[in-house]
Design a protein around this motif. Structure first.
Motif, PDB file in Angstrom:
ATOM      1  N   TYR A 177      67.481  12.153  94.315  1.00  0.00           N
ATOM      2  CA  TYR A 177      68.446  12.953  93.565  1.00  0.00           C
ATOM      3  C   TYR A 177      69.127  12.047  92.553  1.00  0.00           C
ATOM      4  CZ  TYR A 177      67.883  16.594  97.062  1.00  0.00           C
ATOM      5  OH  TYR A 177      67.363  17.563  97.884  1.00  0.00           O
ATOM      6  N   PHE A 178      69.145  12.495  91.314  1.00  0.00           N
ATOM      7  CA  PHE A 178      69.715  11.725  90.211  1.00  0.00           C
ATOM      8  C   PHE A 178      70.887  12.502  89.608  1.00  0.00           C
ATOM      9  CE2 PHE A 178      65.319  10.523  90.555  1.00  0.00           C
ATOM     10  CZ  PHE A 178      65.264   9.181  90.227  1.00  0.00           C
ATOM     11  N   GLU A 179      71.902  11.775  89.175  1.00  0.00           N
ATOM     12  CA  GLU A 179      72.990  12.366  88.406  1.00  0.00           C
ATOM     13  C   GLU A 179      73.451  11.339  87.384  1.00  0.00           C
ATOM     14  OE1 GLU A 179      77.445  13.881  89.339  1.00  0.00           O
ATOM     15  OE2 GLU A 179      75.852  14.797  90.553  1.00  0.00           O
ATOM     16  N   VAL A 180      73.646  11.793  86.158  1.00  0.00           N
ATOM     17  CA  VAL A 180      74.048  10.930  85.042  1.00  0.00           C
ATOM     18  C   VAL A 180      75.263  11.539  84.370  1.00  0.00           C
ATOM     19  CG1 VAL A 180      73.340   9.972  82.816  1.00  0.00           C
ATOM     20  CG2 VAL A 180      71.662  10.232  84.628  1.00  0.00           C
ATOM     21  N   GLY A 181      76.294  10.737  84.151  1.00  0.00           N
ATOM     22  CA  GLY A 181      77.477  11.195  83.434  1.00  0.00           C
ATOM     23  C   GLY A 181      77.673  10.378  82.168  1.00  0.00           C
ATOM     24  N   TYR A 221      74.036   7.401  74.204  1.00  0.00           N
ATOM     25  CA  TYR A 221      75.202   7.875  74.943  1.00  0.00           C
ATOM     26  C   TYR A 221      75.962   6.721  75.568  1.00  0.00           C
ATOM     27  CZ  TYR A 221      73.011  12.466  74.583  1.00  0.00           C
ATOM     28  OH  TYR A 221      72.447  13.617  74.120  1.00  0.00           O
ATOM     29  N   GLU A 222      77.248   6.932  75.777  1.00  0.00           N
ATOM     30  CA  GLU A 222      78.075   5.982  76.503  1.00  0.00           C
ATOM     31  C   GLU A 222      78.047   6.392  77.976  1.00  0.00           C
ATOM     32  OE1 GLU A 222      82.564   4.092  76.216  1.00  0.00           O
ATOM     33  OE2 GLU A 222      81.812   5.412  74.630  1.00  0.00           O
ATOM     34  N   VAL A 223      77.387   5.601  78.787  1.00  0.00           N
ATOM     35  CA  VAL A 223      77.185   5.943  80.192  1.00  0.00           C
ATOM     36  C   VAL A 223      78.475   5.699  80.976  1.00  0.00           C
ATOM     37  CG1 VAL A 223      75.858   5.434  82.282  1.00  0.00           C
ATOM     38  CG2 VAL A 223      74.745   5.334  80.045  1.00  0.00           C
ATOM     39  N   VAL A 224      78.925   6.724  81.700  1.00  0.00           N
ATOM     40  CA  VAL A 224      80.088   6.601  82.566  1.00  0.00           C
ATOM     41  C   VAL A 224      79.636   6.302  83.991  1.00  0.00           C
ATOM     42  CG1 VAL A 224      82.118   7.788  83.496  1.00  0.00           C
ATOM     43  CG2 VAL A 224      81.437   8.156  81.107  1.00  0.00           C
ATOM     44  N   TYR A 225      78.599   7.001  84.441  1.00  0.00           N
ATOM     45  CA  TYR A 225      78.070   6.722  85.774  1.00  0.00           C
ATOM     46  C   TYR A 225      76.627   7.188  85.878  1.00  0.00           C
ATOM     47  CZ  TYR A 225      78.617  11.651  87.111  1.00  0.00           C
ATOM     48  OH  TYR A 225      78.513  13.016  87.183  1.00  0.00           O
ATOM     49  N   MET A 272      89.745  11.353  79.662  1.00  0.00           N
ATOM     50  CA  MET A 272      88.340  11.246  79.296  1.00  0.00           C
ATOM     51  C   MET A 272      87.601  12.452  79.861  1.00  0.00           C
ATOM     52  SD  MET A 272      85.375   8.452  80.342  1.00  0.00           S
ATOM     53  CE  MET A 272      86.282   7.981  81.756  1.00  0.00           C
ATOM     54  N   MET A 273      86.671  12.972  79.067  1.00  0.00           N
ATOM     55  CA  MET A 273      85.811  14.065  79.513  1.00  0.00           C
ATOM     56  C   MET A 273      84.393  13.516  79.686  1.00  0.00           C
ATOM     57  SD  MET A 273      85.640  17.962  77.983  1.00  0.00           S
ATOM     58  CE  MET A 273      86.714  17.467  76.679  1.00  0.00           C
ATOM     59  N   VAL A 274      83.723  14.008  80.732  1.00  0.00           N
ATOM     60  CA  VAL A 274      82.374  13.542  81.059  1.00  0.00           C
ATOM     61  C   VAL A 274      81.448  14.747  81.174  1.00  0.00           C
ATOM     62  CG1 VAL A 274      80.952  12.343  82.776  1.00  0.00           C
ATOM     63  CG2 VAL A 274      83.284  11.543  82.305  1.00  0.00           C
ATOM     64  N   ALA A 275      80.332  14.693  80.456  1.00  0.00           N
ATOM     65  CA  ALA A 275      79.260  15.674  80.652  1.00  0.00           C
ATOM     66  C   ALA A 275      78.270  15.038  81.613  1.00  0.00           C
ATOM     67  CB  ALA A 275      78.575  15.997  79.327  1.00  0.00           C
ATOM     68  N   TYR A 296      67.878   3.762  79.798  1.00  0.00           N
ATOM     69  CA  TYR A 296      67.301   4.843  78.994  1.00  0.00           C
ATOM     70  C   TYR A 296      68.393   5.704  78.368  1.00  0.00           C
ATOM     71  CZ  TYR A 296      64.863   9.072  77.672  1.00  0.00           C
ATOM     72  OH  TYR A 296      64.398  10.155  76.963  1.00  0.00           O
ATOM     73  N   VAL A 297      69.415   6.050  79.127  1.00  0.00           N
ATOM     74  CA  VAL A 297      70.490   6.889  78.600  1.00  0.00           C
ATOM     75  C   VAL A 297      71.244   6.154  77.492  1.00  0.00           C
ATOM     76  CG1 VAL A 297      72.648   8.086  79.196  1.00  0.00           C
ATOM     77  CG2 VAL A 297      70.660   8.252  80.711  1.00  0.00           C
ATOM     78  N   LYS A 298      71.434   4.847  77.650  1.00  0.00           N
ATOM     79  CA  LYS A 298      72.053   4.049  76.585  1.00  0.00           C
ATOM     80  C   LYS A 298      71.186   4.065  75.327  1.00  0.00           C
ATOM     81  CE  LYS A 298      74.852   0.735  79.137  1.00  0.00           C
ATOM     82  NZ  LYS A 298      75.042  -0.692  79.488  1.00  0.00           N
TER      83      LYS A 298
END
Length: 122
Positions: free
Chosen positions: A35-39, A97-101, A1-4, A91-93
């Motif tokens: 600090y936020f991070e979304v994959g 997008y398919e949220v990984v983390y 799996m690849m994650v952006a 929000y990302v959903k």
């Protein structure tokens, strides 16, 4: 799996009203740099433009969610890192997008990390 992934920071003030004992100081409004991070899951090159992903997520937190600069929701209650993770994940959903983390930390030290277990066969 690849994650952006995309990351960004927002300065805000919050508190935990129920804090007691040794950590009762957290019941008073205090400042953090959040600090936020979304994959998100990707399948091919440039399927997700991560610069745009980060800009849209930061805009959501700062402007459209009613969360910043005080990290306060619409009922006047401040939000925990857990609540921020849930808001950003939703929000990302909605963006499709398919949220990984999703990760949120206070001052880049401590925080909460949501992981979509189904992405890892758990």
């Amino acid at each position: 799996m690849m994650v952006a992934y995309a990351s960004f920071e927002v300065v805000g003030i919050h508190n935990w009203k129920e804090a007691k004992g040794l950590h009762d100081y957290l019941s008073y409004p205090h400042r953090h740099k959040f600090y936020f991070e979304v994959g998100v899951k990707i399948n091919k090159d440039h399927e997700v433009e991560f610069i745009e992903l980060g800009e849209r997520c930061k805009d959501f937190i700062e402007n459209r969610s009613g969360l910043a600069p005080s990290i306060v929701n619409y009922d006047g209650e401040t939000l925990s890192c857990e609540m921020l993770v849930e808001s950003l994940k939703g929000y990302v959903k909605e963006m499709g997008y398919e949220v990984v983390y999703v990760k949120v930390s206070e001052d880049n030290e401590n925080g909460v990390f949501y992981v979509n277990d189904s992405q890892f066969g758990m």
